[in-house]
Write a protein that holds these residues in place. Structure first.
Motif, short mmCIF file in Angstrom:
data_model
loop_
_atom_site.label_atom_id
_atom_site.label_comp_id
_atom_site.label_asym_id
_atom_site.label_seq_id
_atom_site.Cartn_x
_atom_site.Cartn_y
_atom_site.Cartn_z
N LEU A 182 8.83 10.11 2.79
CA LEU A 182 8.32 8.63 3.26
C LEU A 182 9.08 7.68 3.00
O LEU A 182 9.50 6.68 3.56
CB LEU A 182 6.75 8.45 3.05
N VAL A 229 9.12 -2.92 0.31
CA VAL A 229 9.19 -1.54 -0.10
C VAL A 229 10.00 -1.18 -1.37
O VAL A 229 9.68 -0.80 -2.31
CB VAL A 229 9.28 -0.22 0.86
N MET A 243 0.78 -1.22 -0.01
CA MET A 243 0.10 -0.13 0.01
C MET A 243 0.83 1.33 0.05
O MET A 243 0.53 2.05 -0.85
CB MET A 243 -0.87 -0.10 1.15
N ALA A 244 1.87 1.17 1.03
CA ALA A 244 2.53 2.41 1.17
C ALA A 244 3.67 2.71 -0.21
O ALA A 244 3.71 3.46 -0.70
CB ALA A 244 3.89 2.36 2.24
N LEU A 281 -2.54 6.40 0.86
CA LEU A 281 -2.31 5.12 1.02
C LEU A 281 -1.24 4.63 2.02
O LEU A 281 -0.99 3.30 2.38
CB LEU A 281 -2.00 4.44 -0.35
N ALA A 282 -0.19 5.38 1.99
CA ALA A 282 1.05 5.28 2.96
C ALA A 282 0.63 5.44 4.19
O ALA A 282 1.44 4.99 5.32
CB ALA A 282 2.02 6.34 2.42
N ARG A 307 5.14 6.61 -7.74
CA ARG A 307 5.42 7.50 -8.58
C ARG A 307 4.98 9.10 -8.42
O ARG A 307 5.09 10.08 -9.24
CB ARG A 307 4.32 7.17 -9.72
N SER A 308 4.75 9.29 -6.91
CA SER A 308 4.30 10.47 -6.53
C SER A 308 5.84 11.57 -6.52
O SER A 308 6.57 11.14 -6.33
CB SER A 308 3.86 10.40 -5.17
N PRO A 309 5.39 12.70 -7.41
CA PRO A 309 6.27 13.71 -7.46
C PRO A 309 6.52 14.61 -6.29
O PRO A 309 7.35 15.25 -5.85
CB PRO A 309 5.92 14.48 -8.66
N ARG A 310 5.72 14.24 -5.13
CA ARG A 310 5.77 15.27 -4.02
C ARG A 310 6.79 14.81 -3.00
O ARG A 310 7.52 13.86 -2.81
CB ARG A 310 4.36 15.15 -3.23
N PHE A 333 4.99 2.91 11.57
CA PHE A 333 6.46 3.41 11.78
C PHE A 333 6.45 4.16 13.01
O PHE A 333 7.46 4.40 13.70
CB PHE A 333 6.94 4.01 10.57
N LEU A 345 2.66 1.81 -3.50
CA LEU A 345 1.66 2.46 -4.38
C LEU A 345 1.65 3.91 -4.27
O LEU A 345 1.51 4.61 -5.23
CB LEU A 345 0.39 1.91 -4.25
N ALA A 346 1.64 4.34 -2.95
CA ALA A 346 1.51 5.92 -2.68
C ALA A 346 2.77 6.70 -2.89
O ALA A 346 2.74 7.76 -3.67
CB ALA A 346 1.13 5.98 -1.35
N VAL A 347 3.94 5.83 -2.62
CA VAL A 347 4.96 6.65 -2.60
C VAL A 347 5.73 6.74 -4.28
O VAL A 347 6.66 7.58 -4.64
CB VAL A 347 6.24 6.76 -1.67
N ASP A 385 -3.20 7.75 -4.50
CA ASP A 385 -3.28 8.83 -3.38
C ASP A 385 -2.18 8.60 -2.15
O ASP A 385 -1.84 7.49 -1.78
CB ASP A 385 -4.59 8.55 -2.60
N LEU A 386 -1.59 9.84 -1.74
CA LEU A 386 -0.61 9.44 -0.82
C LEU A 386 -1.12 8.80 0.60
O LEU A 386 -0.31 8.33 1.26
CB LEU A 386 0.06 10.94 -0.64
N LEU A 446 12.13 7.18 4.93
CA LEU A 446 11.88 6.70 6.01
C LEU A 446 11.46 4.96 6.20
O LEU A 446 12.12 4.45 7.03
CB LEU A 446 10.40 7.50 6.71
N PHE A 447 10.89 4.82 5.29
CA PHE A 447 10.28 3.32 5.42
C PHE A 447 11.77 2.28 4.82
O PHE A 447 11.82 1.09 5.18
CB PHE A 447 9.32 3.04 4.18
N ALA A 495 6.91 14.85 0.07
CA ALA A 495 6.51 14.04 1.17
C ALA A 495 6.43 12.46 0.73
O ALA A 495 6.91 11.96 1.65
CB ALA A 495 5.09 14.39 1.65
N ALA A 496 6.36 12.31 -0.59
CA ALA A 496 6.41 10.84 -0.68
C ALA A 496 8.03 10.52 -0.65
O ALA A 496 8.47 9.37 -0.48
CB ALA A 496 5.88 10.85 -2.35
#
Lengths: 270, 283
Positions: free
Chosen positions: A107, A155, A91-92, B15-16, A98-101, B23, A94-96, B12-13, A110-111, A103-104
């Motif tokens: 994260l 991840v 899940m994590a 999801l993380a 391809r995200s250009p942000r 963590f 998928l979120a991070v 969607d972010l 961090l992971f 925060a991604a």
């Protein structure tokens, strides 16, 4: 003008590279081979080469109930930690992925950070944390601690698989009218499955072999196999451990072979 | 009018958030607890007494120094042996490459206890090395390899070598082979091509491999304790001893924080060195 380098330059380079690479291969493989050979000794000591060969230590292994108990605990914890790591990790990812942000990106780092953090320091801090909360150590605390150190493998592999995924496939699916969820289920997840599987395999192996976290989060009721082996080795050199090592080496190689078939594990790692 | 398609390639972010919460609760909070406990002085007051005790003690500083030094030596051995292996595997391609990867993967996934156990068999009094020396007719007492630094570096290098070879193979595979041909066509020999083309272009893999190897070598508790024995003490063993045998949690916590900071500092230094070298290679 300097003369162009000749055959000596080429030869010396190739010889040095080949010698060092050969030494590296021997260093990598010799210990495994030696343990396998020694485990078939008919003697009491870990002499190499053994004086004679027999299966007696494999016979002893079948009687070693303490090792069986520890093996069962290790398998249970590794299975639970892997399931949790794959669920949370995919899940994590998928979120991070391809995200250009920013925060991604943060994260994602961090992971992955438990990979370089000394696990022993994390094991100690978990013990302190759980005792502050008043949670006694148990299978649950073990699974939680193991999951933190196993998630990075899931991840890393899932994110890698997602970045290699062609966006045009997802866009195609969406333009044909598929919902996001349908696209995820029918396109994304099947295509990244090899990455998820190899990440899960590595997470399982990392948990099964973990000592620094287990050391702090287990008690007598949750004896773990690598710790039992380590403590046996500190006391005396036992050939039963060599037989157990033989079994584990063969099981690991079989696991690698299956994963190689299913996921192309080696391509994913290199 | 054309309907705007939703962007399906980005998820969607949020999801993380399950993993982020996990963590926060079981990774960040324990580390915060560690930091908090390390600030507890012997008389129960808050302060830096534990840190002062560690940093003012030559023995403790010696253990920290020996640990970092051990990590550097292991990293260097892995680099010297692992780089050529990665180079051969990348250039060979096909079957040879697959075999090398399997040779690297098998030890990587074999339990660390088993790999270390193998080194006890190799290095012990009746071990492979001493046995070979005896059969070659070399007389004298058996060499002391177990519980000695050289044996420990060799064992740790084997245990961590895959972490060096895999990132190097990734980096080397990204180099366009025509660059090698071009370098040679322009008159550079193999050594010069290696120094001026291959090495600079493989720096990202080299740095990544070095960081992983270093981090794993200094925290390789099992190998350190079984091969190093009681004579050689490194940070993980020292922390374990203070925490479990002596139940001195605040001091063990302060040691862990100092160890973590030292590891992070070395990693940052590795990365900075990499950037510096890359900048140099581009000029």
């Amino acid at each position: 003008m300097s003369r162009p380098p000749g055959a000596l330059d080429r030869l010396s380079f190739e010889i040095v590279v080949a010698l060092l690479a050969g030494a590296a291969l021997i260093l990598l493989l010799a210990p495994t081979v030696i343990v396998l050979v020694v485990s078939f000794t008919d003697g009491l000591s870990l002499r190499f080469p053994p004086p004679g060969y027999s299966l007696r230590w494999y016979g002893e292994l079948a009687e070693a109930w303490q090792l069986h108990f520890a093996l069962r605990n290790s398998l249970t914890v590794a299975a639970a930690a892997t399931l949790l790591s794959v669920g949370l990790g995919v899940m994590a990812s998928l979120a991070v992925a391809r995200s250009p942000r920013l925060a991604a990106r943060l994260l994602d780092s961090l992971f992955l950070s438990p990979l370089v953090l000394p696990a022993l320091a994390f094991g100690l801090s978990s013990l302190m944390f759980f005792s502050l909360l008043g949670w006694p150590v148990s299978v649950t605390t073990l699974v939680i601690g193991h999951t933190v150190v196993c998630v990075p493998y899931v991840v890393r592999n899932t994110v890698a698989a997602l970045t290699q995924l062609q966006p045009v496939l997802l866009e195609g699916s969406a333009s044909l009218g598929a919902s996001r969820l349908y696209t995820l289920r029918r396109i994304t997840l099947p295509l990244i499955r090899p990455g998820v599987l190899s990440g899960g395999f590595l997470a399982f192996m990392a948990s099964f072999d973990n000592i620094p976290v287990s050391l702090f989060l287990r008690d007598a009721a949750t004896d773990m196999l690598p710790i039992r082996m380590w403590q046996d080795l500190e006391g005396r050199l036992d050939v039963t451990i060599a037989a157990l090592s033989g079994v584990l080496i063969v099981a690991t190689m079989a696991g690698i072979a299956v994963m190689e078939r299913l996921t192309g594990l080696s391509k994913r790692l290199a | 009018m054309r309907r705007r398609l939703p962007d399906v390639t980005v998820y969607d972010l949020r999801l993380a958030s399950p993993l982020a919460l996990f963590f926060a609760a079981f990774f960040a909070a324990p580390l915060a607890a560690l930091l908090g406990l390390s600030l507890k002085g012997p008389d129960g007051t808050l302060g830096l007494a534990q840190y002062a005790a560690f940093l003012g003690d030559p023995f403790s500083l010696g253990v920290l120094g020996a640990t970092l030094w051990l990590g550097l030596k292991v990293t260097l051995v892995c680099l010297i042996l692992g780089y050529p292996l990665a180079l051969v595997a990348t250039r060979a391609g096909g079957r040879v490459r697959g075999l090398v990867i399997l040779a690297v993967l098998t030890p990587l996934l074999t339990s660390v206890v088993i790999r270390t156990f193998a080194w006890i068999v190799i290095l012990g009094r009746q071990g492979v090395v001493n046995g070979a020396l005896a059969s070659l007719g070399v007389s004298g007492p058996p060499l002391r390899l177990l519980y000695a630094e050289g044996g420990l570096v060799a064992a740790l290098a084997q245990v961590q070598m895959p972490l060096m070879v895999l990132p190097l193979m990734t980096a080397l595979a990204r180099i366009d082979p025509s660059l090698w041909d071009a370098s040679e066509a322009l008159g550079a020999g193999r050594w010069r091509t290696f120094r001026r083309v291959t090495l600079p272009l493989s720096l990202p893999g080299l740095i990544a491999g070095s960081v992983l190897t270093f981090a794993a070598a200094i925290s390789g508790f099992i190998t350190q304790s079984l091969i190093g024995g009681g004579q050689m003490l490194f940070m993980p063993g020292y922390i374990y001893q203070q925490a479990i045998a002596l139940q001195n949690w605040p001091f063990a916590a302060a040691m862990s924080v100092i160890f973590l900071v030292a590891v992070l500092a070395v990693i940052v230094a590795f990365n900075a060195l990499g950037r510096l070298a890359r900048g140099y290679a581009q000029t």
